[in-house]
Motif scaffolding. Structure first.
Motif, PDB file in Angstrom:
ATOM      1  N   SER A   1       0.833  -1.208   0.000  1.00 28.55           N
ATOM      2  CA  SER A   1       0.000   0.000   0.000  1.00 28.55           C
ATOM      3  C   SER A   1       0.865   1.254   0.000  1.00 28.55           C
ATOM      4  N   ILE A   2       1.926   1.257   0.818  1.00 24.94           N
ATOM      5  CA  ILE A   2       2.818   2.421   0.869  1.00 24.94           C
ATOM      6  C   ILE A   2       3.487   2.633  -0.482  1.00 24.94           C
ATOM      7  N   MET A   3       3.900   1.553  -1.138  1.00 22.98           N
ATOM      8  CA  MET A   3       4.529   1.673  -2.462  1.00 22.98           C
ATOM      9  C   MET A   3       3.560   2.283  -3.464  1.00 22.98           C
ATOM     10  N   GLY A   4       2.300   1.824  -3.428  1.00 22.25           N
ATOM     11  CA  GLY A   4       1.310   2.356  -4.355  1.00 22.25           C
ATOM     12  C   GLY A   4       0.983   3.807  -4.083  1.00 22.25           C
ATOM     13  N   ILE A   5       0.881   4.183  -2.807  1.00 23.09           N
ATOM     14  CA  ILE A   5       0.602   5.575  -2.454  1.00 23.09           C
ATOM     15  C   ILE A   5       1.749   6.476  -2.899  1.00 23.09           C
ATOM     16  N   ALA A   6       2.995   6.012  -2.701  1.00 26.83           N
ATOM     17  CA  ALA A   6       4.155   6.815  -3.092  1.00 26.83           C
ATOM     18  C   ALA A   6       4.181   7.037  -4.606  1.00 26.83           C
ATOM     19  N   LYS A   7       3.801   6.020  -5.371  1.00 25.48           N
ATOM     20  CA  LYS A   7       3.837   6.130  -6.834  1.00 25.48           C
ATOM     21  C   LYS A   7       2.681   6.958  -7.379  1.00 25.48           C
TER      22      LYS A   7
ATOM     23  N   PHE B   1       7.791  -2.377  -8.434  1.00 20.31           N
ATOM     24  CA  PHE B   1       6.834  -2.491  -9.542  1.00 20.31           C
ATOM     25  C   PHE B   1       6.012  -3.765  -9.408  1.00 20.31           C
ATOM     26  N   ASP B   2       6.684  -4.879  -9.123  1.00 26.46           N
ATOM     27  CA  ASP B   2       5.973  -6.156  -8.994  1.00 26.46           C
ATOM     28  C   ASP B   2       4.959  -6.111  -7.849  1.00 26.46           C
ATOM     29  N   GLN B   3       5.352  -5.520  -6.730  1.00 25.99           N
ATOM     30  CA  GLN B   3       4.458  -5.472  -5.575  1.00 25.99           C
ATOM     31  C   GLN B   3       3.255  -4.561  -5.847  1.00 25.99           C
ATOM     32  N   VAL B   4       3.474  -3.464  -6.549  1.00 20.35           N
ATOM     33  CA  VAL B   4       2.363  -2.569  -6.889  1.00 20.35           C
ATOM     34  C   VAL B   4       1.426  -3.250  -7.886  1.00 20.35           C
ATOM     35  N   GLU B   5       1.973  -4.109  -8.747  1.00 16.34           N
ATOM     36  CA  GLU B   5       1.108  -4.854  -9.670  1.00 16.34           C
ATOM     37  C   GLU B   5       0.204  -5.816  -8.906  1.00 16.34           C
TER      38      GLU B   5
ATOM     39  N   ASN C   1      -3.881  -5.581  -8.988  1.00 16.42           N
ATOM     40  CA  ASN C   1      -4.753  -6.719  -9.285  1.00 16.42           C
ATOM     41  C   ASN C   1      -5.781  -6.935  -8.173  1.00 16.42           C
ATOM     42  N   ASP C   2      -5.358  -6.682  -6.925  1.00 17.01           N
ATOM     43  CA  ASP C   2      -6.276  -6.889  -5.796  1.00 17.01           C
ATOM     44  C   ASP C   2      -7.395  -5.852  -5.760  1.00 17.01           C
ATOM     45  N   ILE C   3      -7.070  -4.622  -6.139  1.00 16.44           N
ATOM     46  CA  ILE C   3      -8.078  -3.560  -6.025  1.00 16.44           C
ATOM     47  C   ILE C   3      -8.800  -3.288  -7.342  1.00 16.44           C
ATOM     48  N   TYR C   4      -8.478  -4.037  -8.403  1.00 12.76           N
ATOM     49  CA  TYR C   4      -9.154  -3.817  -9.685  1.00 12.76           C
ATOM     50  C   TYR C   4     -10.665  -4.023  -9.583  1.00 12.76           C
ATOM     51  N   PRO C   5     -11.151  -5.026  -8.834  1.00  7.50           N
ATOM     52  CA  PRO C   5     -12.613  -5.143  -8.684  1.00  7.50           C
ATOM     53  C   PRO C   5     -13.248  -3.901  -8.060  1.00  7.50           C
TER      54      PRO C   5
END
Length: 334
Positions: free
Chosen positions: A185-191, A218-222, A226-230
């Motif tokens: 989550s932190i990686m995604g928020i930072a990006k 990158f892999d972890q944000v992917e 995928n988890d939050i796409y729904p």
């Protein structure tokens, strides 16, 4: 007339401090008398802080305020009037969302209450208001945790018995998952929330001595995407029946994106497309909630809202759309 201040000697003060400490350690409640003493002390402290902050206090006033000289005005009523006046003048900034500092207590090792003063060697030292320091510390957003689980083995059948992990560890990821959900989550928020590229995050982690490569981030944000796409799909369906849309797009870049053949709008012809755009949309629902959606690909904002309006309930009236006058922003779905 009620007293403006409450007199308390050092012996009674020490006893009060001891009772408060015991109540805190053993999760006990204080008596109404002790609560009143603490309330009087807090009111006195608050009044002193307000007067000191406003430079509206003299030594004589300070002596009256702390009870060294009898004052003619009631502390509680005057403080209540001042606070009511200030609250009417300007609203107080809410601190409900602020993280409270972690309290760390440091004991004085070389002295204890009742010892001789090491300076004058005559007086006795007593408990006084503790000194405080608010320190904001810096650390890596990622903290490595090595969980070592005790295991036992039967000397007859060879069966293994392993200690369970705490519930908070289990909730942060699956078995053998190195990077927890919280780290992803932190990686995604930072990006995507702060615009920090993967390589910049990796460089920062190298400096903070918790190395995580850009490719790993990158892999972890992917995984996260995928988890939050729904959730994204559910939001697009809710946005389809919105009553108002704000729409626009801006140029963007995807390094490995190749030109694609796409069908032209209002036509059956195919055309080679190369322009990459990030389309942003704010949908205001019927109950006035706002849904913010973004999409980055080869396509314009008009195509983005077309894909959303495809799921719109036919019984709904036409929505209002606010955008600039570019033809690429206009929807073609009726």
């Amino acid at each position: 007339m009620a007293k403006a201040v409450t007199d308390i000697d050092m012996k009674a003060l020490d006893a009060l401090i001891k009772r408060v400490q015991e109540a805190k350690e053993h999760d006990l409640s204080l008596s109404s008398e002790d609560c009143q003493l603490l309330l009087d002390a807090l009111l006195t402290l608050a009044a002193m802080q307000e007067n000191l902050a406003n430079n509206d206090i003299t030594i004589n006033k300070l002596r009256k305020l702390v009870g060294m000289v009898q004052s003619s005005e009631k502390l509680k009523s005057s403080l209540a009037q001042k606070r009511a006046k200030k609250s009417r003048a300007r609203p107080r900034k809410s601190t409900a969302n602020k993280v409270k500092p972690e309290l760390k207590h440091h004991q004085l090792e070389r002295l204890k209450k009742g010892d001789n003063c090491p300076e004058c060697e005559t007086g006795k030292v007593y408990k006084y208001e503790p000194a405080t320091l608010l320190r904001i510390v810096g650390q890596s957003p990622f903290t490595p945790e090595q969980h070592v689980m005790e295991r036992l083995r039967c000397n007859t059948c060879g069966a293994y018995f392993t200690a369970d992990l705490p519930d908070e560890v289990k909730a942060d990821g699956k078995n053998n998952q190195k990077y927890g959900y919280s780290a992803r989550s932190i990686m995604g928020i930072a990006k995507f929330g702060m615009g920090s590229p993967y390589y910049r995050q990796g460089s920062m982690q190298d400096l903070l001595r918790v190395p995580v490569t850009a490719s790993t981030i990158f892999d972890q944000v992917e995984y996260l995407a995928n988890d939050i796409y729904p959730v994204f799909k559910a939001l697009t369906q809710l946005a389809a029946n919105a009553k108002h849309f704000n729409l626009d797009d801006t140029t963007h870049r995807i390094i490995d994106q190749q030109p694609v053949m796409k069908k032209q709008r209002h036509s059956d012809k195919m055309r080679l497309r190369t322009g990459v755009y990030t389309s942003g949309l704010i949908a205001t629902t019927q109950d006035n909630h706002r849904i913010v959606l973004f999409e980055t690909n080869i396509g314009h904002a008009g195509e983005f809202i077309d894909s959303i309006l495809t799921d719109r309930d036919k019984s709904q009236p036409p929505p209002l759309l606010m955008s600039d006058a570019l033809p690429s922003n206009r929807p073609c779905v009726e």
